[in-house]
Design an enzyme around this catalytic site. Structure first.
Site, PDB file in Angstrom:
ATOM      1  N   TYR A  22      -1.201  -8.511 -10.812  1.00 15.36           N
ATOM      2  CA  TYR A  22      -0.250  -8.108 -10.253  1.00 15.36           C
ATOM      3  C   TYR A  22       1.054  -8.656 -10.510  1.00 15.36           C
ATOM      4  O   TYR A  22       2.250  -8.163 -10.876  1.00 15.36           O
ATOM      5  CB  TYR A  22      -0.239  -8.549  -8.653  1.00 15.36           C
ATOM      6  CG  TYR A  22      -1.337  -7.903  -8.001  1.00 15.36           C
ATOM      7  CD1 TYR A  22      -2.932  -8.122  -8.376  1.00 15.36           C
ATOM      8  CD2 TYR A  22      -1.059  -7.173  -6.792  1.00 15.36           C
ATOM      9  CE1 TYR A  22      -3.837  -7.638  -7.761  1.00 15.36           C
ATOM     10  CE2 TYR A  22      -2.245  -6.503  -6.116  1.00 15.36           C
ATOM     11  CZ  TYR A  22      -3.499  -6.886  -6.556  1.00 15.36           C
ATOM     12  OH  TYR A  22      -4.688  -5.928  -6.062  1.00 15.36           O
ATOM     13  N   GLU A  66       0.746  -1.274   0.223  1.00 17.56           N
ATOM     14  CA  GLU A  66      -0.065  -0.164   0.117  1.00 17.56           C
ATOM     15  C   GLU A  66       0.938   1.224   0.054  1.00 17.56           C
ATOM     16  O   GLU A  66       0.489   2.323  -0.525  1.00 17.56           O
ATOM     17  CB  GLU A  66      -0.899   0.065   1.112  1.00 17.56           C
ATOM     18  CG  GLU A  66      -1.910  -1.074   1.262  1.00 17.56           C
ATOM     19  CD  GLU A  66      -2.398  -1.549   0.186  1.00 17.56           C
ATOM     20  OE1 GLU A  66      -3.052  -0.876  -0.667  1.00 17.56           O
ATOM     21  OE2 GLU A  66      -2.480  -2.690  -0.304  1.00 17.56           O
TER      22      GLU A  66
HETATM   23 ZN   LIG Z   1      -2.503  -2.800  -5.044  1.00 16.18          ZN
END
Ligand SMILES: [Zn+2]
Length: 667
Positions: free
Chosen positions: A399, A328
């Site tokens: 990702y 994050e």
């Molecule tokens: Zn992320």
């Protein structure tokens, strides 16, 4: 020039030359198919929310004021993204008066049209007299939110402390259109402010750079001085207490978990921020605070600017907490400062943030978490959507394949430090803008001009073709951890596993990463021969049962996928204990894909009262998608909506091809 004064971006997200042609005419027809709005026709300068939270009615009501500048003459409508759950009461427009005369307020006509299963279009008529290019219009929408996918009202029983109710919002990717009408596309960024009125004892937090509280009005004031896309506007309100954990960081949590949260994070956050700044340049958002949310938070963590939202279940495992918070933090540069302009290219946020997260951990700890093997995902390429809600793109592939592509770019330029300086320049160049892959690649080739001559650069194949990554990053830094896992996997892969050799590996001394990697590999190999399952259970079942939920869920998925009945009681007790989306959805999906649907329905009927209604709906859909509910399990008949999914590999469509781009959102 400060970014706040940058000229409006045209629809291809590049700045038009004043009076000149669009910089990218061939792409100007490109639209964000996940948005119904006509965002190309306006520049959104700022918007303000003035809302009152009603916990008893589970509603927010008030008004939104949008400051818009029409970019063309003759624009007759303003189309905003909205949702059937938004009740619009009135819309009016303030027109700046002539010099000396007061501003006029006009009531506008509007209608709400269907758009997709995740939103509607709010079509507002603009009288010809009010629209003048480059003259700011103030549009005020009075509305009430009801039961929409962005807003999660939790009764006290669903919170950690179980004493006060709580509400939070989750905008990613296309949910905030049920929170406020907006240009719900990552291509549009603006500043925002908010006034939130709440009952006594309730603390409100938002993803903003400034906040204040007025005791007298019981109102919280927020302002976000940096431009953000609609999906990054977030709010949480409940019994939340703060504790400072660094010079620019504070943890917020319900009182009963605050001490644990502080002890897990104290000291670390500032260290990670400093490492990230060393790599990618200054952290531009001022504060980096973290709020812990109850287990019904639908994703693990959300990178809301200035205020990361994170699920409190993560406190069970220190290592996973560390990785998720670092991820994050990386979004402060990749995703939040520079954002993918369409959801088709979500890898520009997630692939780069995953790369940055691993650079930060490598710098801070000398290694990073191992990559999950991607060889099984043969059907997927970096950017294609198959007519789905963009929220379902939050899967491993966005990702990991994005990460592999970024690693490939880093490998091309020769050394990792030069690539770090390229990333600093990318952030500097596009800070507070939204970009497409070409922006990144053009800058890359400009930064490393020698690569332009190089033959065989596979950018198009990376972006548009399906299949496993064309380049596998060097993971040797993690070999000290992955080697024992690899050895044990090989032993279990032998026709007759050698018990003594297997017993020489002590899983209780392994890190969570290692155990998770081992179980992920077994999961990929499932179904396993029944005698191997019996042997695995005998060696590990009791041991894994005492470990954290990240480990347990993987073992239990192996149990379910292999129909290993002796360990089914463990599945039952896990599902009785964990009622969060991240731990229930994957298990219910596996149970229902096999022959254990009745077992799943029985456990669901016993535990559903403790679940958030949105999760209950998702599980009902999984349970009864292709059949009618069994008559002995009475279930409330809830309307079917599409809540945000958990980012798990099982979200991937099982057939068809997905590439890094061209995610084909259905409109
Ligand atoms: Zn992320």
């Amino acid at each position: 020039m400060s970014d706040l004064q940058r000229p409006a971006l045209c629809c291809c997200r590049k700045a038009p030359v004043e009076g000149g042609p669009s910089p990218c005419p061939e792409r100007c027809q490109r639209v964000d198919v996940a948005s119904a709005s006509n965002f190309h026709s306006f520049r959104l300068r700022h918007f303000h929310l003035d809302l009152r939270l009603d916990f008893a009615a589970k509603e927010m009501s008030g008004r939104q004021v949008l400051e818009l500048v029409p970019l063309q003459a003759g624009v007759q409508t303003l189309v905003l993204d909205a949702h059937p759950s938004l009740l619009v009461h009135s819309i009016d427009c303030t027109v700046p008066g002539a010099a000396g005369s007061p501003d006029r307020c006009l009531s506008l006509t509007y209608r709400l049209d269907p758009f997709t299963d995740y939103g509607s279009s709010l079509i507002i008529s603009l009288p010809a007299a009010v629209v003048r290019p480059r003259r700011t219009l103030q549009i005020t929408v009075r509305y009430t939110t009801t039961d929409g996918p962005a807003i999660w009202w939790l009764d006290a029983g669903l919170t950690s402390g179980q004493t006060s109710p709580l509400v939070f919002t989750q905008g990613h990717s296309v949910c905030n259109r049920s929170f406020f009408p907006c240009f719900d596309t990552p291509a549009v960024k603006s500043t925002y402010s908010a006034t939130v009125h709440v009952p006594e004892g309730v603390t409100v937090l938002m993803s903003s750079s400034h906040s204040a509280y007025s005791e007298q009005d019981r109102a919280f004031q927020f302002s976000m001085e940096f431009p953000v896309p609609a999906y990054l506007v977030a709010l949480v309100a409940g019994d939340l207490q703060p504790a400072d954990i660094g010079p620019r960081s504070r943890v917020w949590a319900e009182p009963c978990i605050l001490t644990s949260a502080v002890s897990k994070l104290g000291g670390s956050v500032e260290r990670w921020l400093a490492v990230a700044e060393g790599l990618f340049g200054p952290y531009v958002w001022g504060r980096y605070d973290i709020v812990f949310l109850p287990p019904s938070f639908p994703v693990v963590a959300m990178e809301n600017p200035c205020l990361t939202f994170i699920i409190s279940s993560i406190l069970e495992s220190h290592e996973f907490l560390l990785i998720d918070v670092i991820h994050e933090i990386a979004h402060g540069w990749f995703g939040n400062a520079v954002t993918n302009a369409t959801w088709e290219e979500m890898w520009l946020s997630e692939g780069l943030a995953t790369y940055a997260q691993r650079r930060i951990t490598t710098e801070a700890y000398g290694m990073h978490r191992c990559l999950r093997v991607l060889n099984n995902d043969k059907h997927i390429s970096l950017s294609i959507f198959l007519g789905v809600n963009p929220s379902s793109l939050m899967n491993l592939f966005t990702y990991e394949k994005g990460f592999c592509f970024v690693s490939y770019l880093s490998h091309l330029c020769g050394d990792i430090q030069s690539f770090d300086s390229f990333l600093r320049s990318y952030i500097q160049q596009f800070q507070f803008c939204s970009v497409v892959a070409e922006d990144l690649l053009n800058l890359f080739l400009g930064f490393f001009p020698q690569l332009k001559e190089r033959e065989g650069l596979d950018f198009d194949r990376w972006l548009n073709e399906c299949g496993p990554p064309l380049y596998e990053p060097d993971l040797s830094a993690g070999a000290i951890l992955t080697e024992p896992v690899q050895c044990l996997c090989e032993l279990w892969g032998e026709e007759v596993p050698e018990p003594q050799a297997i017993a020489s590996f002590d899983l209780s001394s392994w890190s969570t990463f290692q155990t998770v990697l081992f179980l992920d590999r077994l999961l990929d190999r499932s179904p396993l021969p029944q005698e191997v399952m019996t042997h695995l259970s005998c060696c590990y079942s009791a041991l894994l049962d005492g470990m954290n939920a990240e480990v347990q869920i993987r073992w239990l998925q192996i149990v379910v996928r292999n129909r290993f009945y002796p360990d089914l009681p463990r599945v039952r007790s896990f599902l009785h204990k964990h009622t969060s989306r991240m731990y229930t959805v994957p298990l219910y999906e596996d149970l229902c894909a096999g022959v254990m649907k009745c077992f799943a329905a029985e456990v669901f009927s016993q535990t559903q009262a403790r679940m958030h209604p949105n999760l209950r709906r998702t599980l009902q859909q999984i349970l009864f998608q292709s059949s009618t509910p069994p008559s002995e399990t009475p279930l409330p008949l809830l309307p079917v909506t599409s809540p945000a999914p958990t980012p798990t590999p099982t979200d991937m469509p099982s057939t068809g091809c997905i590439s890094l781009r061209n995610v084909n959102v259905s409109a």
